[in-house]
Scaffold this motif. Structure first.
Motif, PDB file in Angstrom:
ATOM      1  N   TYR A 145       0.846  -1.177  -0.055  1.00  0.00           N
ATOM      2  CA  TYR A 145       0.126   0.049  -0.044  1.00  0.00           C
ATOM      3  C   TYR A 145       0.878   1.196   0.056  1.00  0.00           C
ATOM      4  CZ  TYR A 145      -3.688   3.241   1.311  1.00  0.00           C
ATOM      5  OH  TYR A 145      -4.507   4.231   1.516  1.00  0.00           O
ATOM      6  N   ALA A 146       1.915   1.255   0.786  1.00  0.00           N
ATOM      7  CA  ALA A 146       2.920   2.418   0.734  1.00  0.00           C
ATOM      8  C   ALA A 146       3.345   2.740  -0.336  1.00  0.00           C
ATOM      9  CB  ALA A 146       3.892   2.076   2.165  1.00  0.00           C
ATOM     10  N   LEU A 147       3.984   1.594  -1.102  1.00  0.00           N
ATOM     11  CA  LEU A 147       4.451   1.828  -2.352  1.00  0.00           C
ATOM     12  C   LEU A 147       3.584   2.189  -3.572  1.00  0.00           C
ATOM     13  CD1 LEU A 147       6.601  -1.701  -2.676  1.00  0.00           C
ATOM     14  CD2 LEU A 147       7.548   0.605  -2.493  1.00  0.00           C
ATOM     15  N   LEU A 148       2.466   1.618  -3.339  1.00  0.00           N
ATOM     16  CA  LEU A 148       1.188   2.038  -4.328  1.00  0.00           C
ATOM     17  C   LEU A 148       1.006   3.752  -4.200  1.00  0.00           C
ATOM     18  CD1 LEU A 148      -0.742   1.292  -6.272  1.00  0.00           C
ATOM     19  CD2 LEU A 148      -2.506   0.794  -4.356  1.00  0.00           C
ATOM     20  N   ILE A 149       0.767   3.986  -3.035  1.00  0.00           N
ATOM     21  CA  ILE A 149       0.339   5.429  -2.852  1.00  0.00           C
ATOM     22  C   ILE A 149       1.615   6.295  -3.044  1.00  0.00           C
ATOM     23  CG2 ILE A 149      -1.724   5.008  -1.313  1.00  0.00           C
ATOM     24  CD1 ILE A 149       0.083   6.281   0.927  1.00  0.00           C
ATOM     25  N   GLY A 150       2.801   5.687  -2.812  1.00  0.00           N
ATOM     26  CA  GLY A 150       4.032   6.733  -3.159  1.00  0.00           C
ATOM     27  C   GLY A 150       4.280   6.898  -4.298  1.00  0.00           C
ATOM     28  N   PHE A 151       3.984   5.787  -5.315  1.00  0.00           N
ATOM     29  CA  PHE A 151       4.233   6.128  -6.675  1.00  0.00           C
ATOM     30  C   PHE A 151       3.194   6.740  -7.402  1.00  0.00           C
ATOM     31  CE2 PHE A 151       7.429   2.609  -6.189  1.00  0.00           C
ATOM     32  CZ  PHE A 151       8.550   3.143  -6.862  1.00  0.00           C
ATOM     33  N   ILE A 152       1.857   6.634  -6.815  1.00  0.00           N
ATOM     34  CA  ILE A 152       0.762   7.411  -7.328  1.00  0.00           C
ATOM     35  C   ILE A 152       0.910   8.979  -7.261  1.00  0.00           C
ATOM     36  CG2 ILE A 152      -1.785   7.675  -7.194  1.00  0.00           C
ATOM     37  CD1 ILE A 152      -2.335   4.734  -6.897  1.00  0.00           C
ATOM     38  N   TYR A 153       1.469   9.143  -6.077  1.00  0.00           N
ATOM     39  CA  TYR A 153       1.655  10.764  -5.771  1.00  0.00           C
ATOM     40  C   TYR A 153       2.918  11.146  -6.468  1.00  0.00           C
ATOM     41  CZ  TYR A 153      -2.576  11.197  -3.123  1.00  0.00           C
ATOM     42  OH  TYR A 153      -4.120  11.155  -2.513  1.00  0.00           O
ATOM     43  N   ARG A 154       3.534  10.307  -6.968  1.00  0.00           N
ATOM     44  CA  ARG A 154       4.976  10.526  -7.482  1.00  0.00           C
ATOM     45  C   ARG A 154       5.973  11.087  -6.511  1.00  0.00           C
ATOM     46  NH1 ARG A 154       3.517  13.068 -13.488  1.00  0.00           N
ATOM     47  NH2 ARG A 154       2.085  11.571 -14.091  1.00  0.00           N
ATOM     48  N   ASP A 155       5.703  10.757  -5.198  1.00  0.00           N
ATOM     49  CA  ASP A 155       6.664  11.024  -4.057  1.00  0.00           C
ATOM     50  C   ASP A 155       7.841  10.089  -3.955  1.00  0.00           C
ATOM     51  OD1 ASP A 155       5.098  13.101  -3.483  1.00  0.00           O
ATOM     52  OD2 ASP A 155       3.686  12.001  -2.331  1.00  0.00           O
ATOM     53  N   LEU A 156       7.588   8.598  -4.582  1.00  0.00           N
ATOM     54  CA  LEU A 156       8.792   7.693  -4.404  1.00  0.00           C
ATOM     55  C   LEU A 156       9.517   7.576  -5.635  1.00  0.00           C
ATOM     56  CD1 LEU A 156       6.865   4.694  -2.311  1.00  0.00           C
ATOM     57  CD2 LEU A 156       8.767   6.359  -1.485  1.00  0.00           C
ATOM     58  N   THR A 157      10.732   7.447  -5.460  1.00  0.00           N
ATOM     59  CA  THR A 157      11.645   7.087  -6.669  1.00  0.00           C
ATOM     60  C   THR A 157      12.654   5.873  -6.276  1.00  0.00           C
ATOM     61  OG1 THR A 157      13.478   8.642  -5.667  1.00  0.00           O
ATOM     62  CG2 THR A 157      11.943   9.789  -7.158  1.00  0.00           C
ATOM     63  N   VAL A 158      12.925   5.281  -7.200  1.00  0.00           N
ATOM     64  CA  VAL A 158      13.737   4.166  -7.026  1.00  0.00           C
ATOM     65  C   VAL A 158      14.773   4.448  -6.028  1.00  0.00           C
ATOM     66  CG1 VAL A 158      15.397   2.521  -8.129  1.00  0.00           C
ATOM     67  CG2 VAL A 158      13.355   3.287  -9.357  1.00  0.00           C
ATOM     68  N   LYS A 159      15.296   5.688  -6.143  1.00  0.00           N
ATOM     69  CA  LYS A 159      16.698   5.963  -4.918  1.00  0.00           C
ATOM     70  C   LYS A 159      15.927   5.995  -3.724  1.00  0.00           C
ATOM     71  CE  LYS A 159      19.778   9.702  -4.059  1.00  0.00           C
ATOM     72  NZ  LYS A 159      20.474  10.917  -4.241  1.00  0.00           N
ATOM     73  N   ARG A 160      14.560   6.699  -3.434  1.00  0.00           N
ATOM     74  CA  ARG A 160      14.092   6.957  -2.224  1.00  0.00           C
ATOM     75  C   ARG A 160      13.676   5.593  -1.604  1.00  0.00           C
ATOM     76  NH1 ARG A 160      10.303  12.281  -2.520  1.00  0.00           N
ATOM     77  NH2 ARG A 160      12.284  13.784  -2.542  1.00  0.00           N
ATOM     78  N   VAL A 161      13.252   4.506  -2.585  1.00  0.00           N
ATOM     79  CA  VAL A 161      13.194   3.131  -2.193  1.00  0.00           C
ATOM     80  C   VAL A 161      14.319   2.602  -1.684  1.00  0.00           C
ATOM     81  CG1 VAL A 161      12.064   0.916  -2.821  1.00  0.00           C
ATOM     82  CG2 VAL A 161      10.726   2.962  -3.544  1.00  0.00           C
ATOM     83  N   TRP A 162      15.300   2.606  -2.345  1.00  0.00           N
ATOM     84  CA  TRP A 162      16.620   2.004  -1.701  1.00  0.00           C
ATOM     85  C   TRP A 162      16.829   2.451  -0.437  1.00  0.00           C
ATOM     86  CZ3 TRP A 162      19.391  -2.183  -2.400  1.00  0.00           C
ATOM     87  CH2 TRP A 162      20.875  -2.296  -2.142  1.00  0.00           C
ATOM     88  N   GLU A 163      16.851   3.985  -0.279  1.00  0.00           N
ATOM     89  CA  GLU A 163      17.207   4.331   0.848  1.00  0.00           C
ATOM     90  C   GLU A 163      16.350   3.802   2.117  1.00  0.00           C
ATOM     91  OE1 GLU A 163      16.403   8.666   0.412  1.00  0.00           O
ATOM     92  OE2 GLU A 163      18.676   8.734  -0.713  1.00  0.00           O
ATOM     93  N   ALA A 164      14.993   3.672   1.754  1.00  0.00           N
ATOM     94  CA  ALA A 164      14.140   3.211   2.781  1.00  0.00           C
ATOM     95  C   ALA A 164      14.366   1.698   3.130  1.00  0.00           C
ATOM     96  CB  ALA A 164      12.592   3.261   2.379  1.00  0.00           C
ATOM     97  N   LEU A 165      14.754   0.871   2.229  1.00  0.00           N
ATOM     98  CA  LEU A 165      15.329  -0.493   2.380  1.00  0.00           C
ATOM     99  C   LEU A 165      16.542  -0.482   3.344  1.00  0.00           C
ATOM    100  CD1 LEU A 165      14.621  -1.865  -1.056  1.00  0.00           C
ATOM    101  CD2 LEU A 165      13.516  -2.623   0.703  1.00  0.00           C
ATOM    102  N   ILE A 166      17.443   0.405   3.041  1.00  0.00           N
ATOM    103  CA  ILE A 166      18.654   0.338   3.942  1.00  0.00           C
ATOM    104  C   ILE A 166      18.184   0.834   5.304  1.00  0.00           C
ATOM    105  CG2 ILE A 166      20.862   1.807   4.082  1.00  0.00           C
ATOM    106  CD1 ILE A 166      21.031   1.813   1.202  1.00  0.00           C
ATOM    107  N   ALA A 167      17.583   1.811   5.200  1.00  0.00           N
ATOM    108  CA  ALA A 167      17.244   2.174   6.648  1.00  0.00           C
ATOM    109  C   ALA A 167      16.309   1.256   7.685  1.00  0.00           C
ATOM    110  CB  ALA A 167      16.240   3.623   6.800  1.00  0.00           C
ATOM    111  N   THR A 168      15.391   0.432   6.935  1.00  0.00           N
ATOM    112  CA  THR A 168      14.639  -0.563   7.354  1.00  0.00           C
ATOM    113  C   THR A 168      15.646  -1.613   7.792  1.00  0.00           C
ATOM    114  OG1 THR A 168      12.810   0.099   6.183  1.00  0.00           O
ATOM    115  CG2 THR A 168      12.802  -2.274   7.258  1.00  0.00           C
ATOM    116  N   ALA A 169      16.630  -2.302   6.961  1.00  0.00           N
ATOM    117  CA  ALA A 169      17.501  -3.244   7.470  1.00  0.00           C
ATOM    118  C   ALA A 169      18.174  -2.908   8.536  1.00  0.00           C
ATOM    119  CB  ALA A 169      18.517  -3.423   5.932  1.00  0.00           C
TER     120      ALA A 169
END
Length: 423
Positions: free
Chosen positions: A246-270
């Protein structure tokens, strides 16, 4: 057991991370007590402590919250809260409280909430004429809602360790979270009128509608999780995966997420997930030591030798957990004390869901309780105010949280009504 506590306290005092202090203290105790051969079992105990499917909810919920945060949801939540209550006298104080409540439904972490919202709202409140120490205290104490309003990582850990239903615990956190938000809003309104804080210009209807439309998808995520779990559509672990999608869906729909930001989120979560699970595995060593030495039984017998009154036992338990919450993070406290807590839950014959809510709220309030609550230091660092001033402003706010704690401890229906009747 004295040797364990001495080693553990000494390591903490020397600045050793708590995870290592737990593991080293437990291992040292086994050797000092003549049970060194049992240390060979510790790797197995560590893996058993984290080899549980439901623990996948931790990195997944963390990832969902991080994706929303890097996707600009924090700013949208603040804008939405300002659209709702920002026009009141001292409106930014109310905005801060509502933002904390909304953000809690996404992050599930008190420290993340204090850091994310404090950076935005403490300077804003100060510019509106509020004392910086008061602004910092408000952010610190309202962040207590983070691990209470679902989804909550602390509730997940409690459910895994105790066997209580995680879905029921999520639902039980709704009323305490609303109670804290309401109490803080009443105090903030009274304080604003007493000190004559300025009134912010009211946003236009069009701007308010836009803020609502952009924030609503994020705000309904907790509802999707709660209804889905309670209706049997998905398990807590599956709910966490749905939250990520759901977070990915609304992030890309609103164009707030980019591949770079998703990667940063993955690193922070890890990084955060590894820290939590490492603490969990190390604390399994301490649980093994406590079980070996029958510590829960000994403490229960000691308590019964003092009093058999369940209300006094509950009071002493609350004080004990609040004190621990000042010095240790909630997850460490739960893992360290769970065998003892379950013994006390049986003694006072409290419903497991109500008891879990009381325990979680205790250890989280401890994070904002003077003199050494970590949330106070985070807010102090952001505001630049001495922590002593922040503590002075935080005292009445913590008092409100303690009143809510007393309510849920003494009135079972305060936490059990929604889990049993509304869903």
């Amino acid at each position: 057991m004295g040797s364990f506590f001495l080693v553990f306290a000494g390591l903490l005092a020397s600045g050793i991370p708590i995870a290592l202090a737990l593991g080293i203290g437990g291992t040292a105790y086994l050797y000092l007590s003549g049970n060194g051969m049992m240390a060979l079992m510790l790797p197995q105990r560590m893996m058993a402590g984290i080899d549980q499917f439901v623990l996948l909810t931790i990195p997944l919920f963390l990832l969902a919250g991080t994706l929303m945060n890097v996707g600009g949801v924090t700013e949208r939540i603040v804008t939405f809260a300002r659209a709702m209550v920002g026009h009141r006298r001292g409106g930014m104080s109310s905005v801060s409280i509502l933002s904390s409540g909304f953000f809690a439904g996404i992050s599930g972490s008190a420290t993340a909430e204090a850091s994310a919202l404090g950076t935005i709202l403490i300077p804003t409140m100060s510019r509106q004429g509020m004392p910086p120490a008061y602004a910092a205290a408000l952010i610190a104490v309202s962040s207590v809602m983070g691990p209470i309003i679902p989804p909550s990582i602390t509730m997940i850990i409690y459910g895994v360790l105790s066997g209580a239903s995680i879905g029921q615990l999520f639902l039980a956190g709704v009323v305490p979270g609303i109670g804290i938000a309401t109490g803080l809003l009443v105090y903030a309104t009274w304080r604003a009128k007493r000190e004559g804080f300025p009134i912010t210009e009211k946003m236009g209807a069009r701007a308010r509608l836009l803020a609502t439309r952009r924030t609503l998808p994020a705000l309904i995520l907790p509802l999707i999780i709660l209804v889905g779990i309670k209706a049997g559509i998905f398990t807590p672990t599956e709910a966490a995966a749905v939250a990520v999608a759901y977070a990915l869906l609304i992030g890309f729909i609103y164009r707030d997420l980019t591949v770079k930001r998703v990667w940063e989120a993955l690193i922070a979560t890890a990084l955060v997930s590894a820290s939590i699970l490492f603490i969990t595995s190390m604390a399994s060593i301490v649980s093994f030591v406590f079980t070996l030495e029958q510590v829960p039984t000994l403490i229960a017998e000691l308590m019964l030798s003092i009093t058999e009154n369940p209300w006094i036992i509950l009071l002493l338990l609350n004080i004990f957990l609040l004190l621990l919450g000042m010095f240790l993070e909630p997850i460490s406290i739960l893992i360290l004390t769970m065998p003892i807590l379950l013994k006390f839950q049986a003694l006072i014959e409290m419903d497991p869901v109500q008891f879990g809510t009381v325990v979680v709220l205790n250890v989280v309030i401890g994070m904002a309780t003077p003199p050494v609550g970590i949330l106070l230091f985070i807010a102090s660092a952001i505001s630049g105010e001495p922590v002593t001033r922040v503590i002075r402003e935080a005292l009445p706010l913590v008092g409100i949280c303690l009143l809510v704690l007393a309510l849920i401890a003494l009135v079972p229906q305060a936490t059990l009504f929604i889990p049993r009747h509304l869903f």
